[in-house]
Design an enzyme around this catalytic site. Sequence first.
Site, short mmCIF file in Angstrom:
data_model
loop_
_atom_site.label_atom_id
_atom_site.label_comp_id
_atom_site.label_asym_id
_atom_site.label_seq_id
_atom_site.Cartn_x
_atom_site.Cartn_y
_atom_site.Cartn_z
CD GLU A 204 -2.92 -1.07 0.18
OE1 GLU A 204 -3.15 0.03 -0.36
OE2 GLU A 204 -3.46 -2.12 -0.16
CB CYS B 144 -1.53 7.19 1.83
SG CYS B 144 -2.96 6.46 2.61
CD GLU C 146 2.99 10.22 -0.93
OE1 GLU C 146 4.01 9.54 -0.88
OE2 GLU C 146 1.89 9.86 -0.47
P1 NAD Z 1 8.85 4.69 4.09
O1 NAD Z 1 8.61 3.92 2.88
O2 NAD Z 1 10.11 5.47 4.23
O3 NAD Z 1 8.80 3.75 5.40
C1 NAD Z 1 7.69 2.93 5.70
C2 NAD Z 1 8.15 1.72 6.50
O4 NAD Z 1 9.04 0.94 5.72
C3 NAD Z 1 8.89 2.04 7.80
O5 NAD Z 1 8.44 1.15 8.80
C4 NAD Z 1 10.34 1.76 7.46
O6 NAD Z 1 11.09 1.38 8.59
C5 NAD Z 1 10.21 0.62 6.49
N1 NAD Z 1 11.32 0.46 5.54
C6 NAD Z 1 12.06 1.43 4.97
N2 NAD Z 1 12.97 0.88 4.13
C7 NAD Z 1 12.79 -0.46 4.16
C8 NAD Z 1 13.40 -1.56 3.50
N3 NAD Z 1 14.40 -1.40 2.64
N4 NAD Z 1 12.95 -2.80 3.76
C9 NAD Z 1 11.93 -2.99 4.63
N5 NAD Z 1 11.31 -2.00 5.30
C10 NAD Z 1 11.73 -0.74 5.06
O7 NAD Z 1 7.58 5.60 4.23
P2 NAD Z 1 7.41 6.94 5.01
O8 NAD Z 1 7.92 8.03 4.15
O9 NAD Z 1 7.90 6.81 6.39
O10 NAD Z 1 5.80 6.95 5.07
C11 NAD Z 1 5.04 7.75 4.27
C12 NAD Z 1 4.62 7.02 3.02
O11 NAD Z 1 3.67 6.02 3.34
C13 NAD Z 1 3.93 7.95 2.05
O12 NAD Z 1 4.40 7.69 0.76
C14 NAD Z 1 2.46 7.56 2.17
O13 NAD Z 1 1.69 7.86 1.05
C15 NAD Z 1 2.58 6.10 2.43
N6 NAD Z 1 1.34 5.59 3.03
C16 NAD Z 1 0.53 4.80 2.25
C17 NAD Z 1 -0.68 4.33 2.76
C18 NAD Z 1 -1.59 3.46 1.93
O14 NAD Z 1 -2.41 2.78 2.51
N7 NAD Z 1 -1.49 3.47 0.62
C19 NAD Z 1 -1.06 4.66 4.08
C20 NAD Z 1 -0.20 5.46 4.82
C21 NAD Z 1 1.00 5.92 4.30
#
Ligand code: NAD
Length: 523
Positions: A249, A283, A384
């Site tokens: 997601e 998001c 975004e």
């Molecule tokens: P991010 O992708 O940087 O991190 C999200 C999670 O992934 C964290 O727990 C992080 O520790 C983990 N992570 C990071 N690198 C990783 C890797 N290489 N392997 C495994 N895990 C890893 O996201 P963010 O910037 O912290 O969060 C915001 C983003 O989340 C925005 O893009 C937002 O749109 C999205 N989001 C999407 C939804 C949805 O349902 N579509 C809901 C909420 C947020």
Amino acid sequence: MTEFANLIGGNWVGASSGATFENINPSDTGEVLGIFPRSRAEDVDSAVGAARAALAAWKSVPPPERGKILRAAGRIMEAKKEELARVISRENGKTVKGALGDVQSGIDMAYYAAEEGRRWFGKTAHSGLRKRFAMTKRYPVGVVGVITSWNFPMAITCWKTFPALVCGNAVVLKSEENTPETAVHFARIMEEAGLPPGVLNLVHGFGAEAGDALVRHPGVDMISFTGSSATGRIIGANCAARLAKASLELGGKNAVLVMDDADLDLAADGVVCGAFSISGQRCTATSRVIVHEAVYDAFLEKLLSRTSGQRVGPGSDDSSDITPLISERQMNRVLGYVERAKAGGARILCGGERLSGGAYGRGYYVAPTIIENVTPDMEIAREEVFGPVLVLFRAASYEDAIGMLNDSTLALSASLFTRDVNRAFSFFDDAEAGVCYINAPTFGSEPHMPFGGVKQSGLGYREAGWAAIEAFSEVKTLYVDYSARIQNVQFVEEAKLPPALPRGRKIELENSPRLCHGGGRLS
Ligand code: NAD
């Protein structure tokens, strides 16, 4: 200073290396809220081992019984709603009022998923053969790794974990490093609700360490991830490398279309709420508004007047409309997008800067920002931002607006403000998005309805609703033959068509073992 721990196989333990990290309050960055284990591959390995050990017993618990534990968890969350909201507000920065919504969303999912325990349906179908019974039955996927985002730390955790648990999976949850305390409270609630040890395990740590180890672990059958599209791409590739199931997601570039027949006051309220609540860190936040040129000026006036009334303040003050961004990194990212847009010729109509000093102290506050004079190829129009930043476009017609909406690689949610019912229903057909709204902001998903995006906003499955139950289960196809003979479905058509067979060859109405096997040379 409170030290928190991982939960592995029912025991609260530190990282095996002893390493830790600090959890900071984004409204007042001088305040350290707690110390958390900085888990690495060895800790993830222990958590996966505990989950695998617990899986056999958990998957044999009847689904309605599993549902009872989720119902108990929902009740505990209700009793602790205020306390949980305060934890979320402190570490995430949103107001307590806003955080109460986060908790309520988790409670709603607990009750919804609990009832799904009685609806874990398979299907039956008539067989193509006589005296044969055909059906499907659901089974758990196995061990599910859950990786979450910080923006809705309780809701997202619940939306993933509850459906996974009711389907009989064991879970390893990697908390988000900006909001790890919410995950601790969640795990304690599950213990209190009676979830057997090892069925839910919690590891804290960073994405590149604990998260990556979880994604690559051969003992993890599925990853359910919420986060950015950039991270989703990496996780998707790592899951694909070992053919593990992945539900991703991801980010959005969500748009509201305001047509010439729209109620402009309603549209302006919807856009302000969609763009600026929780500082645009949804998001599904509205980050583009595409306005019919006939009402552009009138709409802009209403939008600017409402935006100037937005109160920027800390999460501890429930009257704050716009709260701080989650981290310094995120704040600099948002301001960088605005600066580059300005340099590229965009006009900043309001905001565009950090608010600091005085009442803002050392928090990561960005003023609500509205930008126009943006071309569709500019970075600010395509990527975004994840902050309180809104970009305006002018459209000559509905068709023109739909063209702009769909000119995006991200396609999570979209909304249309109109009074024309024909246009409203056409929008559902025309908009490229996973979730569409009429006369509403670009967010507002409900737990019993599927949620997720298309294009680069998601991959694999939908979360919530019946779609989550499908995502977290495997379907087995099952046949029972009660004809007391060996039948083979591939020979049915042949048996029904005697004229096509060579003359003199003996055929039988029912397939027989002789038809199923060879026994002589074919030349
Ligand atoms: P991010 O992708 O940087 O991190 C999200 C999670 O992934 C964290 O727990 C992080 O520790 C983990 N992570 C990071 N690198 C990783 C890797 N290489 N392997 C495994 N895990 C890893 O996201 P963010 O910037 O912290 O969060 C915001 C983003 O989340 C925005 O893009 C937002 O749109 C999205 N989001 C999407 C939804 C949805 O349902 N579509 C809901 C909420 C947020």
